[in-house]
Design a protein around this motif. Structure first.
Motif, short mmCIF file in Angstrom:
data_model
loop_
_atom_site.label_atom_id
_atom_site.label_comp_id
_atom_site.label_asym_id
_atom_site.label_seq_id
_atom_site.Cartn_x
_atom_site.Cartn_y
_atom_site.Cartn_z
N LEU A 90 0.82 -1.20 0.00
CA LEU A 90 0.00 0.00 0.00
C LEU A 90 0.86 1.25 0.00
CD1 LEU A 90 -2.62 -1.16 2.60
CD2 LEU A 90 -3.16 -0.49 0.27
N GLY A 106 -3.61 4.48 -1.74
CA GLY A 106 -3.93 3.89 -3.02
C GLY A 106 -4.69 2.58 -2.84
N PHE B 34 -7.19 8.23 14.24
CA PHE B 34 -7.93 7.88 13.02
C PHE B 34 -8.48 6.47 13.12
CE2 PHE B 34 -5.89 11.39 10.77
CZ PHE B 34 -4.66 11.48 11.40
N TYR B 36 -9.66 3.70 10.09
CA TYR B 36 -9.75 3.39 8.67
C TYR B 36 -10.48 2.06 8.50
CZ TYR B 36 -6.25 6.93 7.42
OH TYR B 36 -5.56 8.10 7.21
N GLN B 38 -10.97 -1.19 5.64
CA GLN B 38 -10.41 -1.82 4.44
C GLN B 38 -11.28 -2.98 4.01
OE1 GLN B 38 -6.66 -3.94 4.82
NE2 GLN B 38 -6.02 -3.25 2.80
N ASN B 41 -8.83 -6.69 -0.72
CA ASN B 41 -8.03 -6.29 -1.89
C ASN B 41 -8.21 -4.83 -2.27
OD1 ASN B 41 -6.68 -8.79 -2.49
ND2 ASN B 41 -8.69 -9.57 -3.09
N GLN B 42 -8.47 -4.01 -1.28
CA GLN B 42 -8.58 -2.58 -1.53
C GLN B 42 -7.69 -1.80 -0.56
OE1 GLN B 42 -12.47 -0.89 -1.89
NE2 GLN B 42 -13.33 -2.73 -2.83
N GLY B 43 -7.53 -0.53 -0.83
CA GLY B 43 -6.79 0.33 0.07
C GLY B 43 -7.60 0.68 1.31
N LEU B 44 -7.01 1.52 2.15
CA LEU B 44 -7.70 1.95 3.37
C LEU B 44 -8.48 3.23 3.10
CD1 LEU B 44 -5.48 0.00 4.49
CD2 LEU B 44 -5.41 1.47 6.52
N LEU B 46 -10.66 6.35 4.98
CA LEU B 46 -10.84 7.02 6.26
C LEU B 46 -12.31 6.96 6.70
CD1 LEU B 46 -9.42 8.81 8.44
CD2 LEU B 46 -10.29 10.77 7.14
N LYS B 49 -11.80 10.90 12.06
CA LYS B 49 -10.54 11.35 12.65
C LYS B 49 -10.82 12.30 13.80
CE LYS B 49 -10.08 15.22 9.43
NZ LYS B 49 -9.33 15.83 8.31
N PHE B 90 -8.83 -0.50 11.02
CA PHE B 90 -7.54 -0.13 11.57
C PHE B 90 -7.64 1.19 12.32
CE2 PHE B 90 -4.75 -3.24 9.69
CZ PHE B 90 -5.42 -3.64 8.55
N GLN B 100 4.19 11.14 10.67
CA GLN B 100 4.50 9.81 11.15
C GLN B 100 3.22 9.15 11.61
OE1 GLN B 100 7.18 8.05 11.14
NE2 GLN B 100 8.97 9.38 11.04
N PHE B 101 2.90 8.03 10.96
CA PHE B 101 1.68 7.30 11.30
C PHE B 101 2.03 5.96 11.94
CE2 PHE B 101 -2.05 9.43 9.55
CZ PHE B 101 -1.45 10.46 8.85
N PHE B 103 0.02 2.35 13.00
CA PHE B 103 -1.22 1.62 12.84
C PHE B 103 -1.31 0.47 13.82
CE2 PHE B 103 -3.17 3.33 9.02
CZ PHE B 103 -2.12 4.04 8.46
N GLY B 104 -2.53 0.18 14.23
CA GLY B 104 -2.78 -1.05 14.96
C GLY B 104 -2.75 -2.23 14.01
N THR B 105 -2.87 -3.42 14.55
CA THR B 105 -2.79 -4.63 13.73
C THR B 105 -4.12 -4.99 13.09
OG1 THR B 105 -3.10 -5.93 15.73
CG2 THR B 105 -0.83 -5.62 14.95
#
Lengths: 114, 113
Positions: A90, A106, B34, B36, B38, B41-44, B46, B49, B90, B100-101, B103-105
């Motif tokens: 990603l 993306g 935030f 997110y 998903q 097979n796609q992006g994240l 939002l 926030k 997420f 700087q981001f 993310f959780g698992t």
């Protein structure tokens, strides 16, 4: 409409082969990121770039390389040194604007080693 | 470095039931927060926030989250689950520069008809 475009959506790599994943954004964002996603492990940062011609390693940079010659583009090369490259990749960007601090993503590239 | 903990990698709810996905962060300074979503097979995308101001944040698709500084939490809720809510969620935090981001698992939500 502005956004981030990753290509290709699916990519197959042979053992020992380098492949490059494309990421282009027209959001005029300064910062761009590459993440790797594996089942149950969330997103892991590979590389990031906050300005053109500068980039930093993330948590799992070994076996990957990047370039940032243009603000809009941040390609990721998966080299033969990456022993387990099969994953979902990603690309993301952020504008650093105080009103739009979220990351935009993306649609991802699924890389499979054959 | 900051960290984000999502309790429960898999959550199942019945259609129409309350959705509660938990997120805790570690930071001495309240970061940006935030959620997110998903789909396969796609992006994240939002959902919502928190930056400043009201601690109860409303997002898309009927989701909302409350920032609780004393508990360092940012749990995601939805009063009534819909089948279309089945996805991976997420939680993420960023520092105040927004560069700087972390993310959780992720939490996989299953909605049972």
């Amino acid at each position: 409409d502005g956004g981030i475009t990753q290509s290709p959506k699916y990519l197959f790599r042979k053992e020992g082969q380098n492949v490059t994943l494309s990421c282009e954004q027209n959001l005029n964002h300064d910062a761009m990121y590459w993440y790797r996603q594996d089942p149950g492990q969330g997103l892991r940062l590979i590389y990031y770039s906050q300005i053109v011609n500068d980039f930093q390693k993330g948590d799992i940079a070994e076996g990957y390389s990047v370039s940032r010659e243009k603000k809009e583009s941040f390609p990721l090369t998966v080299t033969s040194a990456q022993k387990n490259p099969t994953a979902f990749y990603l690309c993301a960007s952020t504008g650093g604007n105080s009103r739009r601090v979220e990351a935009f993503f993306g649609q991802g590239t699924r890389l499979t080693v054959v | 470095a900051q960290s984000v903990t999502q309790l429960g990698s898999h959550v199942s709810v019945s259609e129409g039931a309350l959705v509660l996905l938990r997120c805790n962060y570690s930071s001495s300074v309240p970061p940006y927060l935030f959620w997110y979503v998903q789909y396969p097979n796609q992006g994240l995308q939002l959902l919502l926030k928190y930056t400043t101001g009201a601690t109860l944040v409303k997002g898309i698709n009927g989701f909302e989250a409350e920032f609780k500084k004393s508990e360092t939490s940012f749990h995601l809720t939805k009063p009534s689950a819909h089948m279309s809510d089945a996805a991976e969620y997420f939680c993420a935090v960023s520092d105040l520069t927004g560069n700087q981001f972390y993310f959780g698992t992720g939490t996989s939500l299953t909605v049972i008809p």
